[in-house]
Design a protein around this motif. Structure first.
Motif, PDB file in Angstrom:
ATOM      1  N   ASP A  20       0.795  -1.233   0.000  1.00  0.00           N
ATOM      2  CA  ASP A  20       0.000   0.000   0.000  1.00  0.00           C
ATOM      3  C   ASP A  20       0.827   1.284   0.000  1.00  0.00           C
ATOM      4  O   ASP A  20       0.297   2.353   0.273  1.00  0.00           O
ATOM      5  CB  ASP A  20      -0.966  -0.003   1.180  1.00  0.00           C
ATOM      6  N   LYS A  21       2.118   1.193  -0.311  1.00  0.00           N
ATOM      7  CA  LYS A  21       2.912   2.411  -0.394  1.00  0.00           C
ATOM      8  C   LYS A  21       2.960   2.906  -1.841  1.00  0.00           C
ATOM      9  O   LYS A  21       3.450   2.212  -2.727  1.00  0.00           O
ATOM     10  CB  LYS A  21       4.330   2.212   0.101  1.00  0.00           C
ATOM     11  N   GLY A  22       2.480   4.068  -2.050  1.00  0.00           N
ATOM     12  CA  GLY A  22       2.598   4.730  -3.352  1.00  0.00           C
ATOM     13  C   GLY A  22       2.265   3.855  -4.530  1.00  0.00           C
ATOM     14  O   GLY A  22       1.183   3.285  -4.626  1.00  0.00           O
ATOM     15  N   THR A  23       3.223   3.706  -5.419  1.00  0.00           N
ATOM     16  CA  THR A  23       3.010   2.975  -6.671  1.00  0.00           C
ATOM     17  C   THR A  23       3.482   1.523  -6.611  1.00  0.00           C
ATOM     18  O   THR A  23       3.650   0.895  -7.656  1.00  0.00           O
ATOM     19  CB  THR A  23       3.747   3.687  -7.816  1.00  0.00           C
ATOM     20  N   VAL A  24       3.664   0.977  -5.437  1.00  0.00           N
ATOM     21  CA  VAL A  24       4.214  -0.376  -5.304  1.00  0.00           C
ATOM     22  C   VAL A  24       3.224  -1.454  -5.748  1.00  0.00           C
ATOM     23  O   VAL A  24       3.608  -2.433  -6.392  1.00  0.00           O
ATOM     24  CB  VAL A  24       4.678  -0.641  -3.852  1.00  0.00           C
ATOM     25  N   ARG A  25       1.952  -1.300  -5.434  1.00  0.00           N
ATOM     26  CA  ARG A  25       0.946  -2.353  -5.658  1.00  0.00           C
ATOM     27  C   ARG A  25       1.015  -3.015  -7.037  1.00  0.00           C
ATOM     28  O   ARG A  25       1.021  -4.252  -7.127  1.00  0.00           O
ATOM     29  CB  ARG A  25      -0.444  -1.811  -5.390  1.00  0.00           C
ATOM     30  N   PRO A  26       1.062  -2.285  -8.139  1.00  0.00           N
ATOM     31  CA  PRO A  26       1.058  -2.946  -9.450  1.00  0.00           C
ATOM     32  C   PRO A  26       2.285  -3.825  -9.712  1.00  0.00           C
ATOM     33  O   PRO A  26       2.260  -4.676 -10.602  1.00  0.00           O
ATOM     34  CB  PRO A  26       1.031  -1.787 -10.449  1.00  0.00           C
ATOM     35  N   TYR A  27       3.334  -3.636  -8.941  1.00  0.00           N
ATOM     36  CA  TYR A  27       4.581  -4.354  -9.184  1.00  0.00           C
ATOM     37  C   TYR A  27       4.759  -5.625  -8.340  1.00  0.00           C
ATOM     38  O   TYR A  27       5.663  -6.405  -8.593  1.00  0.00           O
ATOM     39  CB  TYR A  27       5.774  -3.448  -8.883  1.00  0.00           C
ATOM     40  N   VAL A  28       3.942  -5.816  -7.318  1.00  0.00           N
ATOM     41  CA  VAL A  28       4.200  -6.874  -6.344  1.00  0.00           C
ATOM     42  C   VAL A  28       4.157  -8.274  -6.956  1.00  0.00           C
ATOM     43  O   VAL A  28       5.023  -9.103  -6.678  1.00  0.00           O
ATOM     44  CB  VAL A  28       3.266  -6.752  -5.126  1.00  0.00           C
TER      45      VAL A  28
END
Length: 171
Positions: free
Chosen positions: A13-21
């Motif tokens: 849930d930090k910034g733009t991290v979600r699409p990359y997990v």
């Protein structure tokens, strides 16, 4: 994979991290889970999930951000008692300037030479003279191969797979 995904964690849930997990797990962690530790550290260091999570994508010669440099030393490799100093954190951050995410070109790792602080740097007594991105690769491999890293990571592995207080011979 579970152990390494935890060791090199990123916060969804930090910034733009979600699409990359998902990509992080499939392309940085899983392929290297049973390989060389230094390759795993390097794969995580160059993945957009980690670059975004620990603010490395914003680390430039004109605006040093120490967050990733500190965490790679404290959490991913050497450990808090690994023998590094605040000066080493600052030096590693300078070595890694220019490592970012290519937003317009496919969301992958990108090295921006103009954002990199060029020149020789000394980290924990080791001089890094390579140019550009290679300087960062060399520094990360140095940290991954360091004896303090071997001891710390071996202890964590033994605690995860064997016992909370593993025999020292196992470590």
């Amino acid at each position: 994979t579970e152990f390494w995904f935890n060791h090199f964690n990123v916060f969804l849930d930090k910034g733009t991290v979600r699409p990359y997990v998902g990509s992080y797990l499939l392309h940085a962690i899983r392929p290297h889970a049973l390989g060389k530790f230094e390759d795993l550290v390097l794969a995580t260091a160059q993945h957009p999930a980690m670059l975004a999570y620990l603010d490395q994508a914003q680390n430039t010669a004109r605006g040093i951000n120490e967050n990733y440099a500190r965490e790679v030393m404290e959490l991913h490799t050497l450990g808090v008692s690994g023998g590094y100093t605040q000066q080493d954190v600052q030096t590693l951050a300078r070595i890694l300037t220019g490592w970012t995410v290519d937003i317009s070109g496919g969301q992958a790792f990108l090295f921006r030479p103009r954002a990199h602080e060029a020149g020789r740097k000394t980290l924990m007594g080791q001089t890094f003279e390579a140019v550009g991105q290679q300087q960062g690769i060399d520094a990360i491999r140095f940290l991954a191969r360091h004896p303090a890293t071997a001891e710390r990571v071996s202890l964590r592995l033994a605690r995860f797979f064997i016992a909370d207080d593993p025999p020292s011979a196992v470590v």
